[in-house]
Design a protein around this motif. Structure first.
Motif, PDB file in Angstrom:
ATOM      1  N   UNK A   1      41.977  47.520  37.930  1.00  0.00           N
ATOM      2  CA  UNK A   1      43.334  47.687  37.445  1.00  0.00           C
ATOM      3  C   UNK A   1      43.477  47.042  36.060  1.00  0.00           C
ATOM      4  N   UNK A   2      44.501  47.441  35.357  1.00  0.00           N
ATOM      5  CA  UNK A   2      44.701  47.004  33.977  1.00  0.00           C
ATOM      6  C   UNK A   2      44.832  45.474  33.891  1.00  0.00           C
ATOM      7  N   UNK A   3      44.169  44.890  32.879  1.00  0.00           N
ATOM      8  CA  UNK A   3      44.216  43.444  32.594  1.00  0.00           C
ATOM      9  C   UNK A   3      43.699  42.605  33.759  1.00  0.00           C
ATOM     10  N   UNK A   4      42.811  43.155  34.578  1.00  0.00           N
ATOM     11  CA  UNK A   4      42.343  42.401  35.739  1.00  0.00           C
ATOM     12  C   UNK A   4      41.586  41.131  35.332  1.00  0.00           C
ATOM     13  N   UNK A   5      40.833  41.183  34.263  1.00  0.00           N
ATOM     14  CA  UNK A   5      40.112  40.004  33.816  1.00  0.00           C
ATOM     15  C   UNK A   5      41.043  38.829  33.565  1.00  0.00           C
ATOM     16  N   UNK A   6      42.186  39.101  32.931  1.00  0.00           N
ATOM     17  CA  UNK A   6      43.183  38.055  32.672  1.00  0.00           C
ATOM     18  C   UNK A   6      43.818  37.591  33.978  1.00  0.00           C
ATOM     19  N   UNK A   7      44.153  38.546  34.847  1.00  0.00           N
ATOM     20  CA  UNK A   7      44.841  38.231  36.106  1.00  0.00           C
ATOM     21  C   UNK A   7      43.971  37.372  37.013  1.00  0.00           C
TER      22      UNK A   7
ATOM     23  N   UNK B   1      66.317  37.939  38.272  1.00  0.00           N
ATOM     24  CA  UNK B   1      64.898  38.237  38.498  1.00  0.00           C
ATOM     25  C   UNK B   1      64.091  38.276  37.198  1.00  0.00           C
ATOM     26  N   UNK B   2      64.777  38.366  36.048  1.00  0.00           N
ATOM     27  CA  UNK B   2      64.061  38.369  34.774  1.00  0.00           C
ATOM     28  C   UNK B   2      63.996  37.005  34.112  1.00  0.00           C
TER      29      UNK B   2
ATOM     30  N   UNK C   1      52.001  33.356  35.421  1.00  0.00           N
ATOM     31  CA  UNK C   1      52.139  33.945  34.078  1.00  0.00           C
ATOM     32  C   UNK C   1      52.509  35.425  34.180  1.00  0.00           C
ATOM     33  N   UNK C   2      52.929  35.992  33.072  1.00  0.00           N
ATOM     34  CA  UNK C   2      53.485  37.344  33.052  1.00  0.00           C
ATOM     35  C   UNK C   2      52.541  38.407  33.621  1.00  0.00           C
ATOM     36  N   UNK C   3      51.239  38.436  33.294  1.00  0.00           N
ATOM     37  CA  UNK C   3      50.382  39.500  33.846  1.00  0.00           C
ATOM     38  C   UNK C   3      50.360  39.512  35.377  1.00  0.00           C
ATOM     39  N   UNK C   4      50.357  38.315  35.993  1.00  0.00           N
ATOM     40  CA  UNK C   4      50.374  38.250  37.459  1.00  0.00           C
ATOM     41  C   UNK C   4      51.746  38.666  37.980  1.00  0.00           C
ATOM     42  N   UNK C   5      52.802  38.188  37.328  1.00  0.00           N
ATOM     43  CA  UNK C   5      54.163  38.574  37.723  1.00  0.00           C
ATOM     44  C   UNK C   5      54.330  40.085  37.765  1.00  0.00           C
ATOM     45  N   UNK C   6      53.900  40.714  36.674  1.00  0.00           N
ATOM     46  CA  UNK C   6      54.069  42.168  36.548  1.00  0.00           C
ATOM     47  C   UNK C   6      53.408  42.904  37.699  1.00  0.00           C
TER      48      UNK C   6
END
Length: 408
Positions: free
Chosen positions: A384-390, A285-286, A329-334
């Motif tokens: 939520x955190x980093x929403x602009x990027x997500x 999963x990682x 990408x990682x922000x969406x994955x997280x």
């Protein structure tokens, strides 16, 4: 320091002279409350009669004052007995304290506030008696809290946004009485992330069991309330949900909670193998890409397949919905690889409801959860955190669908 006007200062000075301690002050304020209430009722009587008390204009007017009736009113000052003016024709309808009303709005507001904080009916009863000197039975408190049921129904049927980029689904179990026995009922919550990145509970549904028809009903209800598209739905392995979402929102991508999958996978693994099994699953999963994840899964199969075939059977059966997040990408994955968002909401909900071990009815659960949601939602004032990027990354993957909504 509180700023008082001249009249308030005079009253404060008078009270301070007449009272020697806080107890005497409280008693005096209680007396003043009852007296002021009676004066307000007297003033109300003037309007329908068309004249003030003792005025000659009342002679032969067709209606007149007819003494007083006594009423006990419960308020934050405790119980006060007041005199309510009457008229001969019986047409006077007081508004300050209506006919048959025995509680002021402030005491009902306090009961609802205590109920929202998770206090049981018995605890509220004790609190009202100890702090305000008001006697309120659990059945009376239940009737007061029942007044919010129309608000619950209105909230559950309110219009929703046309698009939710991400929704999370999960359940929380409550014990409720049914036919003289206690059973478990699951309350399913749908937590949506709006286009501006704010959390919102879209609704709550109670059920003893899951099924495709149950989830289809929920999905259709969301659609009827205005939801036209959901980009990604994150969930536990809820029975029947996959079929329901494909039927109502066929374009929605589904992501199973990886953490739930890991828990299920290691449920029957003995302690001596837990660490190595977990380490090898983490490689799956990682993994940085879907191809690498598939390769690592085959490595896991070769190493553990014969000893723990049930693990591979579960991962193989759910792979298409477990692996959705690898393309992002990682922000969406997280954000989407677990149902942490809705589980966090349920943890907060449990804090508010932990004192209520068994609920008498389904509606009592709905009342308690609804009031808790109002309290919890106050903390969701920011995206939520980093929403602009997500959301920027989601715009790339779902450009056509999001563009269509902007045009429409």
């Amino acid at each position: 320091m509180t700023q008082l006007n001249e009249k308030e200062m005079q009253l404060a000075a008078l009270l301070s002279e007449e009272c020697a301690n806080p107890a005497e002050l409280t008693a005096k304020l209680k007396s003043l409350f009852a007296g002021a209430l009676e004066k307000m009722l007297e003033g109300e009587m003037d309007d329908p009669l068309g004249y003030e008390k003792n005025s000659v204009l009342g002679n032969n007017s067709g209606n007149s004052r007819n003494g007083y009736g006594k009423k006990t009113v419960k308020s934050e000052w405790g119980e006060s007995e007041i005199n309510v003016p009457r008229d001969r024709n019986g047409t006077f309808e007081p508004q300050v304290i209506e006919k048959r009303q025995t509680r002021t709005d402030d005491i009902e507001t306090r009961i609802l506030a205590m109920y929202a904080k998770g206090m049981s009916n018995r605890d509220i009863e004790d609190h009202l008696r100890d702090i305000y000197g008001v006697e309120a039975s659990p059945s009376l408190i239940s009737r007061i809290t029942d007044k919010i049921m129309p608000a619950v129904a209105e909230w559950q049927s309110r219009p929703l946004d046309p698009v939710y980029p991400i929704v999370f689904l999960d359940g929380i179990v409550f014990k409720v009485r049914k036919d003289s026995r206690v059973i478990n009922k699951c309350l399913y919550s749908v937590l949506g992330i709006s286009m501006d990145g704010r959390k919102e509970i879209l609704g709550m549904w109670l059920s003893e069991n899951e099924s495709a028809s149950f989830w289809t009903t929920i999905c259709n209800e969301l659609k009827n309330r205005g939801v036209e598209d959901i980009l990604i739905a994150c969930r536990d392995n809820l029975s029947g949900f996959s079929t329901a979402i494909e039927t109502v929102f066929p374009k929605t991508e589904q992501q199973l909670c990886v953490i739930h999958q890991i828990r299920t996978s290691t449920k029957y693994v003995p302690y001596k193998d837990i660490k190595p099994v977990m380490a090898d699953l983490k490689r799956v999963y990682g993994a940085p890409t879907l191809d690498d994840a598939a390769y690592r899964l085959e490595e896991f199969r070769e190493k553990w397949g014969k000893k723990y075939p049930q693990i591979l059977k579960s991962w193989d059966a759910n792979w298409s919905e477990l692996s959705t997040y690898f393309k992002y990408p990682q922000p969406v994955r997280t954000l989407i690889y677990t149902t942490n968002a809705v589980e966090g909401f349920h943890r907060m909900l449990r804090k508010y409801t932990k004192t209520k071990t068994v609920y008498p009815t389904d509606d009592s659960i709905r009342k308690s959860v609804f009031l808790s949601i109002q309290e919890i939602s106050k903390k969701w004032s920011m995206p939520i955190r980093d929403w602009g990027i997500i959301v920027g990354q989601l715009m790339v993957f779902f450009e056509d669908r999001l563009q269509q909504r902007k045009v429409s």
